[in-house]
Design an enzyme around this catalytic site. Structure first.
Site, PDB file in Angstrom:
ATOM      1  N   CYS A 224       0.808  -1.215   0.000  1.00 54.93           N
ATOM      2  CA  CYS A 224       0.000   0.000   0.000  1.00 54.93           C
ATOM      3  C   CYS A 224       0.841   1.265   0.000  1.00 54.93           C
ATOM      4  O   CYS A 224       2.033   1.235   0.281  1.00 54.93           O
ATOM      5  CB  CYS A 224      -0.861   0.056   1.261  1.00 54.93           C
ATOM      6  SG  CYS A 224      -2.025  -1.287   1.389  1.00 54.93           S
TER       7      CYS A 224
ATOM      8  N   GLY B 190       0.332   0.402  -5.136  1.00 55.24           N
ATOM      9  CA  GLY B 190      -0.913  -0.362  -5.071  1.00 55.24           C
ATOM     10  C   GLY B 190      -1.845   0.057  -6.184  1.00 55.24           C
ATOM     11  O   GLY B 190      -2.133   1.238  -6.341  1.00 55.24           O
TER      12      GLY B 190
ATOM     13  N   ASN C 265      -0.101   1.023   5.603  1.00 55.89           N
ATOM     14  CA  ASN C 265       0.875   0.326   4.771  1.00 55.89           C
ATOM     15  C   ASN C 265       1.713  -0.555   5.684  1.00 55.89           C
ATOM     16  O   ASN C 265       2.322  -0.048   6.631  1.00 55.89           O
ATOM     17  CB  ASN C 265       1.772   1.348   4.049  1.00 55.89           C
ATOM     18  CG  ASN C 265       2.915   0.714   3.266  1.00 55.89           C
ATOM     19  OD1 ASN C 265       3.956   1.330   3.083  1.00 55.89           O
ATOM     20  ND2 ASN C 265       2.746  -0.515   2.796  1.00 55.89           N
ATOM     21  N   GLY C 266       1.728  -1.862   5.400  1.00 53.50           N
ATOM     22  CA  GLY C 266       2.512  -2.781   6.227  1.00 53.50           C
ATOM     23  C   GLY C 266       1.719  -4.032   6.490  1.00 53.50           C
ATOM     24  O   GLY C 266       0.760  -4.340   5.774  1.00 53.50           O
TER      25      GLY C 266
ATOM     26  N   TYR D 228      13.654  -2.154  -5.133  1.00 50.00           N
ATOM     27  CA  TYR D 228      12.593  -2.262  -6.129  1.00 50.00           C
ATOM     28  C   TYR D 228      11.334  -1.446  -5.848  1.00 50.00           C
ATOM     29  O   TYR D 228      10.817  -0.802  -6.746  1.00 50.00           O
ATOM     30  CB  TYR D 228      12.198  -3.740  -6.284  1.00 50.00           C
ATOM     31  CG  TYR D 228      10.963  -3.940  -7.126  1.00 50.00           C
ATOM     32  CD1 TYR D 228      10.967  -3.682  -8.492  1.00 50.00           C
ATOM     33  CD2 TYR D 228       9.769  -4.356  -6.551  1.00 50.00           C
ATOM     34  CE1 TYR D 228       9.816  -3.839  -9.259  1.00 50.00           C
ATOM     35  CE2 TYR D 228       8.619  -4.528  -7.312  1.00 50.00           C
ATOM     36  CZ  TYR D 228       8.652  -4.263  -8.659  1.00 50.00           C
ATOM     37  OH  TYR D 228       7.523  -4.409  -9.413  1.00 50.00           O
TER      38      TYR D 228
END
Ligand code: SF4
Length: 493
Positions: A31, A58, A132-133, A271
């Site tokens: 996310c 995302g 996010n996570g 990345y």
């Protein structure tokens, strides 16, 4: 069988099938989050552009929640940011504070209920939250909350965090500080009540989160590229274990958790993050370029051209070319407009090996010995297809060089990575992997080379997908489950 369960027979294909069709075997970030407090500014439009910059984190759903000081409005939907929001939608989202979220489903299916921001009743109003996570104690927390009468419509840990905040009878900042010690795992969170915007980050700082200033207000974002997009200046990172309340006057900080071992996800630098972002003081592009330079020293190859697989392999390929003296060439064109919300090709197109994402340029590569630089190999399936595609297009040799060490362990901190048995390098040596992907030669960046390129001690990073050493405890059961599940799948296949 539900329509969405069949891999190729219709409906929405599962992630593996998408990856194959999109020539995309990379792990995926879960996310991206964004938040802004700027009275008098067009906050929904600024959030839209912030999320647009974070779209790479995302592509399955997007959402914005705004507050005008009295009410919260939430709009979220499956699809890309530009598909979910149009002019009328943005005009209807008015207020002085907003949070936004883009999602890729790793925990929980890709369904509307799992789109974020999620919202729960909080005091006399609402709390909206984007995360996010990935938490590693979700099961315990969910069982505890359900036993106390909470119910959930989503299957994500984000709704769990929102529910925990909503149970606190206090300001949102106080609630965050009380809830954080109970959360294990990786989390960078933005949340919004009618009167407060708060952001907080886990004690290890696994996922990035930064603070920016813009005329008329302040904002937070997963990556600095979102600040650039809306003309905000980078101020600082949200510190690991810190909770901040953002107001139009600035940032109120609380260190909710004591300092812990830093564990920034090293894959953000390899990345996930956009190359024009800066994380923890590092330019992502420059770090990737350095990885390519070190890779050229560690893995020289007799070749005529260096080719990067766009876009993630490009900075490292340029670094490799500069360090080796072998000319760099753009020999593979990437279609930038496909994603997981793309209309899937029909069976006939699939059988003819449709290439949605990459197309090679035979005029450039025919008869040439290529060094092909990519950032990682996960399952190896699409790498094999890419090597075959280049050989079919006329390449004489394909020397594959990877700007990270072999990925041998799954991720439990918010990255969509297969179970261990599916990772091509989990039990194989480099020669086995080379044979599996069909390259002329194969070389990985060494762990030491990676640290040289980063210019930071290894202890500052999570590198668990290379080493199997998880910096935040991972329940043994979940590691085992991944092995067992994969065994069951292979036994039944
Ligand atoms: S296991 Fe790998 S992908 Fe996951 S947080 Fe650690 S370094 Fe990042």
């Amino acid at each position: 069988m539900r329509q969405d369960e069949h891999p190729m027979g219709g409906g929405t294909p599962p992630p593996d099938a998408w990856s194959a069709m999109l020539d995309d075997d990379h792990p995926h970030d879960e996310c991206g989050v964004f938040g802004i407090v700027a009275p008098g500014r067009d906050i929904s439009r600024l959030t839209f552009f912030g999320l647009h910059a974070l779209q790479h984190r995302g592509q399955e759903s997007a959402g914005i929640a705004v507050s005008d000081g009295r009410h919260i409005l939430v709009q979220r939907e499956l699809g890309l940011v530009g598909q979910v929001f149009d002019e009328p939608a943005l005009r209807s989202l008015t207020g002085s504070m907003a949070i936004g979220h883009v999602r890729y489903s790793t925990t929980g299916a890709n369904k509307w209920d799992n789109a974020q921001p999620v919202a729960r009743s909080f005091g006399h109003g609402l709390v909206a939250l984007g995360h996010n996570g990935n938490l590693t104690n979700t099961d315990e927390l969910r069982a505890e909350l359900e036993a106390e009468g909470e119910s959930f419509v989503a299957t994500t840990d984000s709704e769990l965090v929102a529910a925990m905040l909503a149970r606190e009878e206090s300001t949102l900042l106080d609630a965050a500080c009380r809830v954080m010690p109970r959360l294990l795992g990786a989390y960078s969170v933005v949340c919004l009540s009618e009167t407060e915007m708060v952001a907080f980050r886990d004690a290890h700082g696994v996922r990035p989160l930064c603070i920016g200033w813009l005329e008329g207000g302040w904002c937070v974002a997963s990556e600095t590229c979102a600040l650039d997009q809306i003309g905000a200046e980078f101020v600082r990172e949200v510190r690991p274990g810190e909770a901040v309340r953002i107001t139009e006057d600035g940032v109120e900080s609380r260190q909710a958790l004591p300092p812990a071992r830093r564990a920034l996800c090293v894959f953000e630098t390899i990345y996930f993050a956009r190359p024009d972002s800066r994380i923890d003081g590092m330019s992502v592009w420059q770090v990737r370029h350095s990885m390519g330079r070190v890779l050229a020293e560690e893995g020289p190859a007799p070749a005529d051209l260096v080719v990067g697989l766009p876009d993630s392999g490009t900075p490292a390929a340029i670094g490799y070319a500069q360090a080796s003296g072998i000319p760099y060439a753009e020999a593979v064109v990437r279609n930038r407009y496909v994603g997981r919300s793309f209309i899937q090709p029909d069976q006939g197109l699939r059988q003819h090996g449709v290439r949605l994402k990459f197309n090679p340029l035979p005029e450039i590569i025919s008869g040439k010995r290529l060094v092909v630089v990519d950032d990682s190999i996960v399952r190896g399936t699409t790498t094999r297809k890419t090597v075959a595609m280049l050989l079919e297009a006329g390449a004489r040799e394909v020397h594959l060089r990877i700007s990270s060490p072999p990925v041998a362990w799954p991720c439990f901190y918010g990255i969509d990575m297969p179970n261990r048995q599916e990772l091509v390098a989990a039990e194989a040596d480099v020669e086995d992997v080379r044979r599996a992907v069909g390259a002329t030669s194969l070389g990985y960046l060494s762990p030491e080379g990676l640290q040289r390129a980063l210019g930071r001690p290894a202890e500052r990073f999570c590198r668990a997908c290379f080493t199997g050493e998880y910096p935040i405890p991972v329940p043994d059961a979940s590691v085992k489950l991944r092995f067992e599940r994969s065994r069951v799948i292979s036994a039944g296949a």
